[in-house]
Design a protein around this motif. Structure first.
Motif, PDB file in Angstrom:
ATOM      1  N   MET A  32      21.754 -15.580 -62.936  1.00  0.00           N
ATOM      2  CA  MET A  32      20.933 -15.969 -61.786  1.00  0.00           C
ATOM      3  C   MET A  32      20.907 -17.482 -61.656  1.00  0.00           C
ATOM      4  N   ALA A  33      21.046 -17.983 -60.432  1.00  0.00           N
ATOM      5  CA  ALA A  33      21.105 -19.424 -60.188  1.00  0.00           C
ATOM      6  C   ALA A  33      19.795 -20.099 -60.578  1.00  0.00           C
ATOM      7  N   THR A  34      19.909 -21.322 -61.096  1.00  0.00           N
ATOM      8  CA  THR A  34      18.739 -22.115 -61.452  1.00  0.00           C
ATOM      9  C   THR A  34      18.320 -22.962 -60.263  1.00  0.00           C
ATOM     10  N   GLY A  35      17.106 -22.762 -59.767  1.00  0.00           N
ATOM     11  CA  GLY A  35      16.595 -23.568 -58.675  1.00  0.00           C
ATOM     12  C   GLY A  35      15.988 -24.854 -59.210  1.00  0.00           C
ATOM     13  N   TRP A  36      16.072 -25.906 -58.425  1.00  0.00           N
ATOM     14  CA  TRP A  36      15.516 -27.171 -58.859  1.00  0.00           C
ATOM     15  C   TRP A  36      15.070 -27.996 -57.655  1.00  0.00           C
ATOM     16  N   GLN A  37      14.178 -28.936 -57.923  1.00  0.00           N
ATOM     17  CA  GLN A  37      13.735 -29.875 -56.889  1.00  0.00           C
ATOM     18  C   GLN A  37      13.187 -31.109 -57.579  1.00  0.00           C
ATOM     19  N   LEU A  38      13.254 -32.218 -56.864  1.00  0.00           N
ATOM     20  CA  LEU A  38      12.623 -33.437 -57.363  1.00  0.00           C
ATOM     21  C   LEU A  38      12.289 -34.344 -56.195  1.00  0.00           C
TER      22      LEU A  38
ATOM     23  N   HIS B 109      13.733 -42.950 -60.101  1.00  0.00           N
ATOM     24  CA  HIS B 109      12.488 -42.569 -60.780  1.00  0.00           C
ATOM     25  C   HIS B 109      12.008 -41.260 -60.169  1.00  0.00           C
ATOM     26  N   ILE B 110      11.745 -40.287 -61.015  1.00  0.00           N
ATOM     27  CA  ILE B 110      11.271 -38.979 -60.554  1.00  0.00           C
ATOM     28  C   ILE B 110       9.750 -38.935 -60.684  1.00  0.00           C
ATOM     29  N   ASP B 111       9.067 -38.801 -59.559  1.00  0.00           N
ATOM     30  CA  ASP B 111       7.610 -38.633 -59.597  1.00  0.00           C
ATOM     31  C   ASP B 111       7.268 -37.222 -60.063  1.00  0.00           C
ATOM     32  N   THR B 112       7.815 -36.240 -59.368  1.00  0.00           N
ATOM     33  CA  THR B 112       7.617 -34.839 -59.742  1.00  0.00           C
ATOM     34  C   THR B 112       8.934 -34.102 -59.591  1.00  0.00           C
ATOM     35  N   GLY B 113       9.178 -33.150 -60.466  1.00  0.00           N
ATOM     36  CA  GLY B 113      10.402 -32.379 -60.345  1.00  0.00           C
ATOM     37  C   GLY B 113      10.514 -31.321 -61.423  1.00  0.00           C
ATOM     38  N   ASN B 114      11.379 -30.367 -61.166  1.00  0.00           N
ATOM     39  CA  ASN B 114      11.674 -29.348 -62.173  1.00  0.00           C
ATOM     40  C   ASN B 114      13.077 -28.815 -61.961  1.00  0.00           C
ATOM     41  N   TYR B 115      13.664 -28.374 -63.050  1.00  0.00           N
ATOM     42  CA  TYR B 115      14.949 -27.681 -63.033  1.00  0.00           C
ATOM     43  C   TYR B 115      14.695 -26.371 -63.759  1.00  0.00           C
TER      44      TYR B 115
ATOM     45  N   ASP C  46      12.562 -24.022 -65.524  1.00  0.00           N
ATOM     46  CA  ASP C  46      11.296 -24.217 -66.230  1.00  0.00           C
ATOM     47  C   ASP C  46      11.150 -25.624 -66.815  1.00  0.00           C
ATOM     48  N   ALA C  47      12.176 -26.438 -66.733  1.00  0.00           N
ATOM     49  CA  ALA C  47      12.127 -27.784 -67.321  1.00  0.00           C
ATOM     50  C   ALA C  47      11.456 -28.754 -66.355  1.00  0.00           C
ATOM     51  N   ARG C  48      10.343 -29.340 -66.767  1.00  0.00           N
ATOM     52  CA  ARG C  48       9.658 -30.332 -65.960  1.00  0.00           C
ATOM     53  C   ARG C  48      10.355 -31.685 -66.112  1.00  0.00           C
ATOM     54  N   LEU C  49      10.461 -32.418 -64.988  1.00  0.00           N
ATOM     55  CA  LEU C  49      11.155 -33.704 -64.971  1.00  0.00           C
ATOM     56  C   LEU C  49      10.240 -34.852 -64.562  1.00  0.00           C
TER      57      LEU C  49
ATOM     58  N   ASP D  34      16.794 -41.302 -69.436  1.00  0.00           N
ATOM     59  CA  ASP D  34      15.544 -41.705 -70.069  1.00  0.00           C
ATOM     60  C   ASP D  34      15.462 -41.176 -71.505  1.00  0.00           C
ATOM     61  N   GLU D  35      15.199 -42.064 -72.454  1.00  0.00           N
ATOM     62  CA  GLU D  35      15.142 -41.655 -73.861  1.00  0.00           C
ATOM     63  C   GLU D  35      14.017 -40.653 -74.141  1.00  0.00           C
ATOM     64  N   ARG D  36      13.063 -40.532 -73.227  1.00  0.00           N
ATOM     65  CA  ARG D  36      11.953 -39.590 -73.416  1.00  0.00           C
ATOM     66  C   ARG D  36      12.346 -38.155 -73.116  1.00  0.00           C
ATOM     67  N   ALA D  37      13.522 -37.957 -72.497  1.00  0.00           N
ATOM     68  CA  ALA D  37      13.959 -36.606 -72.121  1.00  0.00           C
ATOM     69  C   ALA D  37      14.295 -35.783 -73.357  1.00  0.00           C
ATOM     70  N   ASP D  38      13.778 -34.547 -73.423  1.00  0.00           N
ATOM     71  CA  ASP D  38      14.154 -33.650 -74.502  1.00  0.00           C
ATOM     72  C   ASP D  38      15.488 -32.980 -74.159  1.00  0.00           C
ATOM     73  N   GLU D  39      15.942 -32.089 -75.016  1.00  0.00           N
ATOM     74  CA  GLU D  39      17.261 -31.493 -74.836  1.00  0.00           C
ATOM     75  C   GLU D  39      17.366 -30.743 -73.505  1.00  0.00           C
ATOM     76  N   GLY D  40      16.329 -29.968 -73.164  1.00  0.00           N
ATOM     77  CA  GLY D  40      16.344 -29.221 -71.910  1.00  0.00           C
ATOM     78  C   GLY D  40      16.331 -30.140 -70.700  1.00  0.00           C
ATOM     79  N   GLN D  41      15.536 -31.202 -70.765  1.00  0.00           N
ATOM     80  CA  GLN D  41      15.487 -32.163 -69.664  1.00  0.00           C
ATOM     81  C   GLN D  41      16.799 -32.919 -69.532  1.00  0.00           C
ATOM     82  N   MET D  42      17.404 -33.255 -70.662  1.00  0.00           N
ATOM     83  CA  MET D  42      18.700 -33.946 -70.647  1.00  0.00           C
ATOM     84  C   MET D  42      19.753 -33.087 -69.952  1.00  0.00           C
ATOM     85  N   GLU D  43      19.768 -31.812 -70.273  1.00  0.00           N
ATOM     86  CA  GLU D  43      20.718 -30.893 -69.640  1.00  0.00           C
ATOM     87  C   GLU D  43      20.453 -30.786 -68.144  1.00  0.00           C
TER      88      GLU D  43
END
Length: 208
Positions: A1-7, A47-53, A55-58, A85-94
């Protein structure tokens, strides 16, 4: 299933062309004019104010990208690199990798085929600031770049155009790099002080 995202958030860029960049504004088709200095060296910061990919919050994360083009942008053969951004975890990096390479669709997908050499991405501290109408980004030891609006007689102090730029087709602020806007990494080094710049709000979405 496709991953939806927005930012949604903010972006700016600073390139080596004279103001205003002929890649976007000239008698020729967009991206087909020769850069004013023969080649184009460009940095873009987001710079991302709000976003998600999925379940990953950005929220609150920053990304920077650089590219060198050896001639007209439409001819391709770009050399490009990204900074996450160095603060990104593995899921956010992906997630950020998918969005900013264009693999997840969205605005940057149209630029991906133009890249001939991808120097990859690495995690670094990225400081993105908005001070009034000035925007700046700093990656210690790599880039320190800022842009400010071009002088205008408009009361709001901003000059803008609906250029079709993929980052924001309907609103692109006309700007220039402030003194000291420099980049150095991957064997490249440039100073784009008082060279062309743009900035805009961003609101993207897509799916992979």
């Amino acid at each position: 299933m496709a991953t939806g995202w927005q930012l949604s958030g903010n972006y700016f860029e600073n390139c080596s062309c004279d103001v205003v960049c002929p890649c976007l504004m000239s008698p020729n088709a967009q991206l087909t004019s020769r850069p004013t200095r023969g080649v184009c060296d460009v940095a873009m910061a987001f710079h991302i104010d709000t976003g998600n990919y999925g379940d990953a919050r950005l929220d609150g994360l920053n990304v920077a990208m650089i590219a060198h083009t050896p001639g007209p942008m439409a001819d391709g053969n770009w050399t490009a690199a990204a900074y996450i951004d160095e603060r990104a975890d593995e899921g956010q990096m992906e997630a950020l990798g998918a969005i900013f390479t264009g693999a997840a669709g969205g605005p940057l997908a149209m630029l991906a085929p133009l890249i001939g050499t991808n120097l990859g991405a690495r995690k670094v501290p990225i400081r993105y600031q908005i001070d009034g109408k000035k925007r700046s980004v700093e990656i210690p030891g790599v880039m320190q770049i800022a842009v400010e609006p071009l002088p205008t007689m408009r009361e709001d102090g901003e000059m803008w155009a609906a250029t079709g730029h993929p980052v924001n087709p309907d609103w692109l602020g006309m700007a220039m790099g402030v003194q000291g806007s420099t980049f150095g990494d991957h064997g490249m080094r440039w100073d784009n002080s008082r060279r062309n710049g743009h900035y805009a709000p961003i609101n993207w979405s897509g799916q992979q």
